[in-house]
Design a protein around this motif. Structure first.
Motif, short mmCIF file in Angstrom:
data_model
loop_
_atom_site.label_atom_id
_atom_site.label_comp_id
_atom_site.label_asym_id
_atom_site.label_seq_id
_atom_site.Cartn_x
_atom_site.Cartn_y
_atom_site.Cartn_z
N PHE A 6 0.83 -1.21 0.00
CA PHE A 6 0.00 0.00 0.00
C PHE A 6 0.87 1.25 0.00
CE2 PHE A 6 -2.34 3.29 2.30
CZ PHE A 6 -3.49 3.36 1.55
N LEU A 7 1.88 1.28 0.84
CA LEU A 7 2.77 2.45 0.92
C LEU A 7 3.56 2.63 -0.37
CD1 LEU A 7 4.06 2.13 4.58
CD2 LEU A 7 2.39 3.76 3.69
N LEU A 8 4.03 1.54 -0.96
CA LEU A 8 4.79 1.64 -2.21
C LEU A 8 3.91 2.13 -3.35
CD1 LEU A 8 7.01 -1.56 -2.04
CD2 LEU A 8 7.75 0.82 -1.82
N ILE A 9 2.71 1.61 -3.44
CA ILE A 9 1.79 2.05 -4.49
C ILE A 9 1.42 3.52 -4.29
CG2 ILE A 9 -0.57 1.79 -5.38
CD1 ILE A 9 -0.20 -1.24 -5.01
N GLY A 10 1.16 3.92 -3.05
CA GLY A 10 0.87 5.32 -2.76
C GLY A 10 2.03 6.23 -3.08
N ALA A 11 3.24 5.77 -2.78
CA ALA A 11 4.43 6.57 -3.08
C ALA A 11 4.60 6.74 -4.59
CB ALA A 11 5.66 5.91 -2.48
N LEU A 12 4.42 5.68 -5.34
CA LEU A 12 4.53 5.76 -6.79
C LEU A 12 3.44 6.66 -7.37
CD1 LEU A 12 5.89 4.82 -9.40
CD2 LEU A 12 4.34 2.86 -9.39
N ALA A 13 2.23 6.54 -6.86
CA ALA A 13 1.13 7.39 -7.33
C ALA A 13 1.39 8.86 -7.02
CB ALA A 13 -0.19 6.94 -6.70
N LEU A 37 -1.31 9.71 1.28
CA LEU A 37 -2.54 10.33 1.77
C LEU A 37 -3.63 10.31 0.70
CD1 LEU A 37 -1.07 13.39 3.70
CD2 LEU A 37 -1.95 11.26 4.65
N GLY A 38 -3.22 10.46 -0.54
CA GLY A 38 -4.17 10.41 -1.65
C GLY A 38 -4.82 9.04 -1.78
N ALA A 39 -4.09 7.99 -1.44
CA ALA A 39 -4.66 6.65 -1.47
C ALA A 39 -5.80 6.55 -0.46
CB ALA A 39 -3.58 5.61 -1.17
N PHE A 40 -5.60 7.11 0.72
CA PHE A 40 -6.67 7.12 1.73
C PHE A 40 -7.83 8.00 1.26
CE2 PHE A 40 -3.12 6.01 4.58
CZ PHE A 40 -3.67 4.87 5.17
N PHE A 41 -7.51 9.19 0.75
CA PHE A 41 -8.53 10.14 0.30
C PHE A 41 -9.33 9.56 -0.87
CE2 PHE A 41 -9.61 13.99 -2.28
CZ PHE A 41 -10.56 14.50 -1.42
N LEU A 49 -18.66 8.44 -4.94
CA LEU A 49 -19.03 8.90 -6.28
C LEU A 49 -19.48 7.74 -7.16
CD1 LEU A 49 -16.10 11.40 -6.90
CD2 LEU A 49 -18.43 11.93 -6.19
N GLY A 50 -19.52 6.53 -6.60
CA GLY A 50 -19.95 5.36 -7.35
C GLY A 50 -18.85 4.70 -8.16
N LEU A 51 -17.60 5.04 -7.89
CA LEU A 51 -16.46 4.45 -8.60
C LEU A 51 -15.70 3.54 -7.66
CD1 LEU A 51 -15.14 7.69 -10.30
CD2 LEU A 51 -16.44 5.87 -11.39
N SER A 52 -15.32 2.38 -8.16
CA SER A 52 -14.46 1.51 -7.38
C SER A 52 -13.62 0.67 -8.33
CB SER A 52 -15.28 0.62 -6.45
OG SER A 52 -16.09 -0.25 -7.20
N PHE A 53 -12.39 0.44 -7.94
CA PHE A 53 -11.46 -0.34 -8.73
C PHE A 53 -10.90 -1.44 -7.85
CE2 PHE A 53 -11.22 4.13 -10.08
CZ PHE A 53 -11.62 4.01 -11.39
N GLY A 54 -10.75 -2.63 -8.39
CA GLY A 54 -10.26 -3.76 -7.60
C GLY A 54 -8.82 -4.09 -7.89
N GLY A 55 -8.20 -4.78 -6.96
CA GLY A 55 -6.84 -5.26 -7.14
C GLY A 55 -5.78 -4.18 -6.90
N LEU A 59 -5.95 -0.09 -6.77
CA LEU A 59 -5.39 0.71 -5.67
C LEU A 59 -4.51 1.82 -6.22
CD1 LEU A 59 -4.85 1.28 -2.69
CD2 LEU A 59 -3.06 -0.44 -2.76
N PHE A 60 -3.71 1.50 -7.24
CA PHE A 60 -2.85 2.52 -7.84
C PHE A 60 -3.68 3.62 -8.48
CE2 PHE A 60 -0.68 4.32 -11.50
CZ PHE A 60 0.41 4.87 -10.87
N ILE A 61 -4.72 3.25 -9.22
CA ILE A 61 -5.58 4.25 -9.87
C ILE A 61 -6.25 5.12 -8.82
CG2 ILE A 61 -7.68 4.54 -11.25
CD1 ILE A 61 -6.80 1.97 -12.76
N THR A 62 -6.75 4.50 -7.77
CA THR A 62 -7.40 5.24 -6.68
C THR A 62 -6.41 6.20 -6.03
OG1 THR A 62 -8.93 3.42 -6.29
CG2 THR A 62 -8.63 5.00 -4.50
N ALA A 63 -5.20 5.71 -5.73
CA ALA A 63 -4.18 6.55 -5.10
C ALA A 63 -3.77 7.69 -6.02
CB ALA A 63 -2.97 5.71 -4.72
N PHE A 64 -3.65 7.41 -7.31
CA PHE A 64 -3.25 8.43 -8.28
C PHE A 64 -4.30 9.53 -8.37
CE2 PHE A 64 -3.10 9.79 -12.81
CZ PHE A 64 -1.88 10.46 -12.75
N ILE A 65 -5.56 9.14 -8.49
CA ILE A 65 -6.64 10.14 -8.55
C ILE A 65 -6.69 10.94 -7.25
CG2 ILE A 65 -9.15 10.42 -8.64
CD1 ILE A 65 -9.18 7.99 -10.56
N GLY A 66 -6.59 10.26 -6.12
CA GLY A 66 -6.59 10.95 -4.83
C GLY A 66 -5.43 11.91 -4.69
#
Length: 80
Positions: A6-13, A37-41, A49-55, A59-66
């Protein structure tokens, strides 16, 4: 182990969000923190907003958008 991933993906995002948001980034280290923090946000906001991504890619897409949203919000606050 999941926390480390989780931390590595958040850092990359966060790093990638800083690259995308040129002029709104705050340096590599702060952008990494913003990514985590964006991963949490993003994990909080996107389902509302009705959006969810799996795997891990989701998580990377969610963290990147956040992270992009957080950098934009921080940039607006910094201008004010």
């Amino acid at each position: 182990m999941n926390l480390i991933i989780f931390l590595l993906i958040g850092a990359l995002a966060g790093w990638l969000a800083g690259v995308v948001m040129k002029g709104r980034g705050f340096g590599v280290l702060v952008n990494i923190v913003v990514g985590v923090l964006g991963a949490f946000f993003g994990g909080w906001l996107l389902p509302k907003l009705g959006l969810s991504f799996g795997g891990d890619m989701g998580l990377f897409i969610t963290a990147f958008i956040g992270a992009i949203l957080l950098l934009a919000i921080i940039g607006l606050i910094k201008k004010a």
